[in-house]
Scaffold this motif. Structure first.
Motif, mmCIF file in Angstrom:
data_model
loop_
_atom_site.group_PDB
_atom_site.id
_atom_site.type_symbol
_atom_site.label_atom_id
_atom_site.label_comp_id
_atom_site.label_asym_id
_atom_site.label_seq_id
_atom_site.Cartn_x
_atom_site.Cartn_y
_atom_site.Cartn_z
ATOM 1 N N THR A 181 7.161 9.641 -1.978
ATOM 2 C CA THR A 181 6.173 9.794 -1.202
ATOM 3 C C THR A 181 5.439 9.697 -3.068
ATOM 4 O O THR A 181 4.451 9.172 -3.025
ATOM 5 C CB THR A 181 5.082 11.208 -1.139
ATOM 6 N N TYR A 222 0.481 4.540 4.541
ATOM 7 C CA TYR A 222 -0.257 5.171 2.586
ATOM 8 C C TYR A 222 -1.540 4.665 2.706
ATOM 9 O O TYR A 222 -2.276 4.455 1.453
ATOM 10 C CB TYR A 222 0.821 4.541 1.677
ATOM 11 N N ASN A 241 -5.021 3.664 1.813
ATOM 12 C CA ASN A 241 -6.914 3.848 2.013
ATOM 13 C C ASN A 241 -7.310 2.894 2.614
ATOM 14 O O ASN A 241 -8.069 2.428 1.311
ATOM 15 C CB ASN A 241 -6.620 4.549 0.444
ATOM 16 N N LEU A 260 2.124 -0.730 2.208
ATOM 17 C CA LEU A 260 1.721 0.514 2.285
ATOM 18 C C LEU A 260 1.005 1.041 3.997
ATOM 19 O O LEU A 260 0.886 2.152 4.797
ATOM 20 C CB LEU A 260 0.628 0.060 1.572
ATOM 21 N N ARG A 315 3.560 6.652 -4.105
ATOM 22 C CA ARG A 315 1.221 6.893 -4.526
ATOM 23 C C ARG A 315 2.039 6.354 -6.302
ATOM 24 O O ARG A 315 0.588 5.385 -6.255
ATOM 25 C CB ARG A 315 1.751 8.449 -4.926
#
Lengths: 479, 340
Positions: free
Chosen positions: A6, A389, A391, A384, A10
């Protein structure tokens, strides 16, 4: 282990996001800077131009001699009309050279009949650039067509045909055009002027190319300008505004112009020959020639200039289907990449001045790599999303930013057109263009980006073909 | 359901929105705002252009009607220029429109009618208007004034116009030079003596055109400038010698055959060809071996015009022979240089 992955994802995402963000800021700023420089250059040009009477060139024995070179391949449908239109251009001291590049149709026969051509056995040909063999040089028996020279040669492609035209040319300046373009009657007068007014040697001049789709054309002359009916062609009107009025005008002002459109440009013949003529091994021969000419002048330490004039001089038919558009953009991408790779020595090399330090790196970053960066950005984002993940708030905020910037840039381009030559006079034309600007980033841009990515892939796999450009032609009154 | 509510809350509640997202939306709103303003500007500028065009047409009609009436009607039936000026020429836009129409007509007329237009130009105060432009700070206003005075044939301001012949702005410089050719009747090209800047091809073309328009009675002998240091002035003089067929300048042209500049020599070859100067043939043949390739080509184009066919054929044969011998010598030298 899961935490480690993770964290790694990131970190990568943050790094990639920052990279894209800085790149986006860079590219947007460059557009704005170019637009501002272009606005200043345009203002100065228009002020200066209000004192110019182009008829003075027309009637003067001091005007330089020009050879207009038009390569033709399988153009039998329109060639007779197109040649007639070229012969009526306003310029006294000029010859029109049509190079029949081994057409498989009856183009040559049509020309011979229409213009009463006869073969010249002892034509003073200078073979200063190597080309495919010439079958014959023809001139008109009728004195009304004394300006016309037709060259019949074996097929060798556009670059080879242009090189033959250069060898045949008897004049100091050469204007290379696509035979199916519609030229403004004063276009030669306007392109010649920069060669006469500069103290520094001018090696090339280019002008604005416009989209002729849906315009009314009669006898090879543009009668009435309309906004294209097809959405694809309409977007290209906006693209051409941005490229010519906002981009090239500014680059020329900074003496960093790298491209004069193959559709219509004028060159100093001696410099073209010294640089080696058009390159047969690239699909972007127009850009490659100019870069090579400029490189030659830098290496010979001869100060020179490439001029650009914002007047609309040449009208061309733009692709109207997605298939043809993708083919064209694929070829443009390969041409740009090939030129940049061929002249990679110049990139970031101070020996080549502004060209090496600014123009070429900008082309690499913002022309060649832009679609690739965009494509990989989208791929990364999809990864992503798949991994959970993404956003979304960030995504939508950046999307809004890019979309509104694109609209602002296009409306700015429309303003340029309005304040410069206002070819689209009706209010609804302008409204059409504004609506097109709203749709372009969503419908059109992804397609051209994909075509450019495909172009890079084809370049890697060694594809060399031009790809067929299907045109509707100017035969009828309305295109 | 709770997640959806949280998401919605995120978009509505700006307090919980991350800073970067907020900034992005603000900048996007700014871009959109600018785009709207630009669009508004386009609409307004179209409207403004429309209004301006209507005003222009209105004034143009007035100007044309008045000029026609001034030229062809009985004097007592025509409004006096002073009255017309008070009534209509109340601002610089209107004066400019009137001036444009007046100048256009003046260009196309000669004799008494043309003189009458010049009178009208003065009585309407437009002469003063043009003169004032010469004192402006902007180059384009000065150039405009020079153009107007030249078209109307006003000679009083020659001195002031002469002061602009070396101006840093090329257009103003060119306008001033061309104006002097037309206004300085006794010595139209005398300004060439005071030129500090090179004459570009464009300026030369404008001067040649101005000379044509002026129908000069006293043409200068252009050979007097063939000894100038500035190459472009010499080239221009050579071109003028050809244009006005000044054969008396041929000896001076022949002296230039030994000028150090190949570009200038090329211009001389061209001039000798156009003037058909037979006396130059011997010298050209002698110069040929040491010339640049471009100038050699020019000599080969010139010789057939200024010499007899058999002389030229013999000369060509000689060149061919010399080239063959040169090639053979090079081949021998290369072979000798090759390692055994």
């Amino acid at each position: 282990m899961h935490e480690l992955i993770t964290e790694y994802v990131r970190d990568t995402a943050v790094f990639f996001n920052s990279l894209i963000l800085y790149y986006a800021i860079g590219i947007s700023s460059s557009y704005l800077i170019l637009a501002l420089i272009s606005a200043l250059a345009m203002r100065s040009y228009k002020k200066k131009n209000s004192f110019i009477d182009y008829r003075s060139i027309l009637s003067s024995p001091l005007a330089p001699s020009v050879s207009l070179i038009a390569p033709a391949y399988n153009e039998s449908l329109t060639i007779v009309d197109n040649v007639r239109s070229l012969l009526t251009l306003h310029y006294n001291n000029c010859e029109v050279i049509i190079v029949n590049d081994g057409s498989k149709d009856n183009s040559m026969q049509l020309l011979i009949e229409a213009y009463e051509l006869e073969k010249i056995e002892d034509f003073p040909l200078q073979s200063r650039i190597a080309t495919k063999p010439i079958r014959g040089v023809y001139k008109a028996k009728n004195p009304a067509f004394h300006k016309l020279v037709v060259v019949d040669k074996e097929n060798g492609g556009k670059a080879d045909a242009l090189n033959v035209g250069i060898n045949v040319s008897q004049n100091k300046l050469i204007a290379c055009i696509d035979v199916d373009c519609v030229l403004e009657p004063d276009s030669l007068l306007k392109l010649v002027k920069p060669f006469m007014e500069e103290e520094r040697k001018v090696i090339a001049t280019g002008g604005v190319i416009r989209i002729a789709n849906s315009c009314e054309v009669e006898d090879g002359r543009l009668i009435k300008v309309h906004v294209p009916k097809s959405f694809i062609a309409r977007v290209q009107v906006l693209e051409y505004f941005r490229a010519f009025l906002m981009g090239r005008m500014a680059w020329a002002h900074m003496d960093g112009l790298l491209l004069i459109s193959g559709a219509f440009g004028m060159f100093d013949k001696e410099t073209v020959i010294r640089a080696g003529g058009y390159n047969h091994d690239t699909v972007g021969e127009d850009m490659e020639l100019l870069v090579r000419m400029r490189r030659h002048m830098y290496e010979e330490r001869i100060p020179c200039k490439v001029a650009f004039i914002p007047d609309p001089l040449c009208w061309t038919e733009a692709p109207q289907t997605w298939k043809v558009l993708k083919r064209q953009r694929n070829r443009w991408t390969r041409g740009t990449a090939e030129t940049l790779l061929l002249h990679r020595k110049m990139i970031l090399n101070a020996k080549y001045g502004f060209l090496g330090l600014v123009s070429l790196p900008a082309w690499v970053l913002f022309e060649w790599l832009a679609p690739l960066i965009e494509f990989f950005g989208v791929l990364f984002f999809l990864c992503l999303v798949a991994l959970g993940y993404a956003n979304w708030p960030y995504f939508f905020s950046f999307l809004a930013l890019v979309y509104t910037f694109a609209i602002m840039n296009s409306v700015f381009a429309i303003l340029f057109e309005e304040r410069s030559y206002q070819q689209y006079k009706r209010p609804r034309h302008m409204l059409h263009l504004v609506v097109t600007a709203l749709l372009e980033p969503l419908l059109y841009h992804p397609v051209t980006t994909w075509a450019a990515v495909k172009g890079n892939y084809d370049l890697l796999t060694g594809k060399k073909s031009w790809g067929e450009m299907t045109r509707a032609g100017f035969a009828q009154k309305k295109v | 359901m709770q997640t959806l509510q949280a998401d919605l809350a995120f978009w509505v509640d700006t307090a919980t929105m991350p800073r970067l997202v907020k900034v992005n939306f603000m900048i996007a709103a700014l871009f959109l705002g600018i785009a709207l303003l630009l669009f508004l500007f386009i609409v307004l500028s179209r409207y403004r252009d429309g209004v301006r065009l209507r005003k222009y047409k209105w004034m143009e009609e007035k100007a044309q009607a008045y000029i026609t009436s001034y030229l062809f009607d009985e004097e007592e039936n025509v409004e006096s220029p002073e009255d017309f000026r008070r009534k209509y020429l109340t601002n610089s836009f209107r004066r400019q429109v009137f001036m444009q129409n007046l100048i256009l007509l003046h260009k196309n007329l000669l004799g008494e009618t043309s003189d009458k237009l010049s009178q009208l130009y003065q009585r309407l105060g437009l002469l003063q208007h043009s003169k004032q432009k010469l004192y402006a700070s902007k180059w384009n206003t000065i150039a405009e004034g020079i153009g107007e005075l030249t078209e109307m044939g006003v000679q009083q301001e020659k001195g002031l116009i002469r002061s602009f012949i070396n101006h840093p702005h090329p257009i103003l410089r060119s306008e001033a030079q061309a104006a002097l050719v037309r206004l300085d009747i006794d010595a139209p090209f005398s300004f060439l003596n005071d030129l500090a800047e090179p004459l570009t091809d464009w300026e030369q073309l404008q001067l040649a055109r101005a000379a044509q328009k002026a129908h000069l009675i006293k043409l200068p002998d252009f050979s007097r400038w063939l000894t100038k240091q500035e190459e472009s002035i010499v080239i221009f003089s050579i071109r003028m010698i050809v244009q006005y067929a000044q054969h008396q300048a041929e000896p001076a042209l022949l002296r230039l055959l030994h000028h150090p500049s190949p570009n200038l020599r090329k211009e001389v070859f061209l001039a000798l060809r156009q003037l058909e100067t037979f006396a130059a043939a011997e010298q050209l043949m002698a110069l040929y071996p040491n010339e640049t390739p471009e100038n050699k080509a020019e000599i080969l184009k010139t010789l057939p015009v200024i010499t007899f066919e058999e002389t030229f054929t013999a000369f060509q044969r000689g060149i061919q022979q010399a080239e063959n011998e040169g090639l053979a010598a090079t081949r021998v030298a290369l072979q000798a240089a090759e390692p055994a």
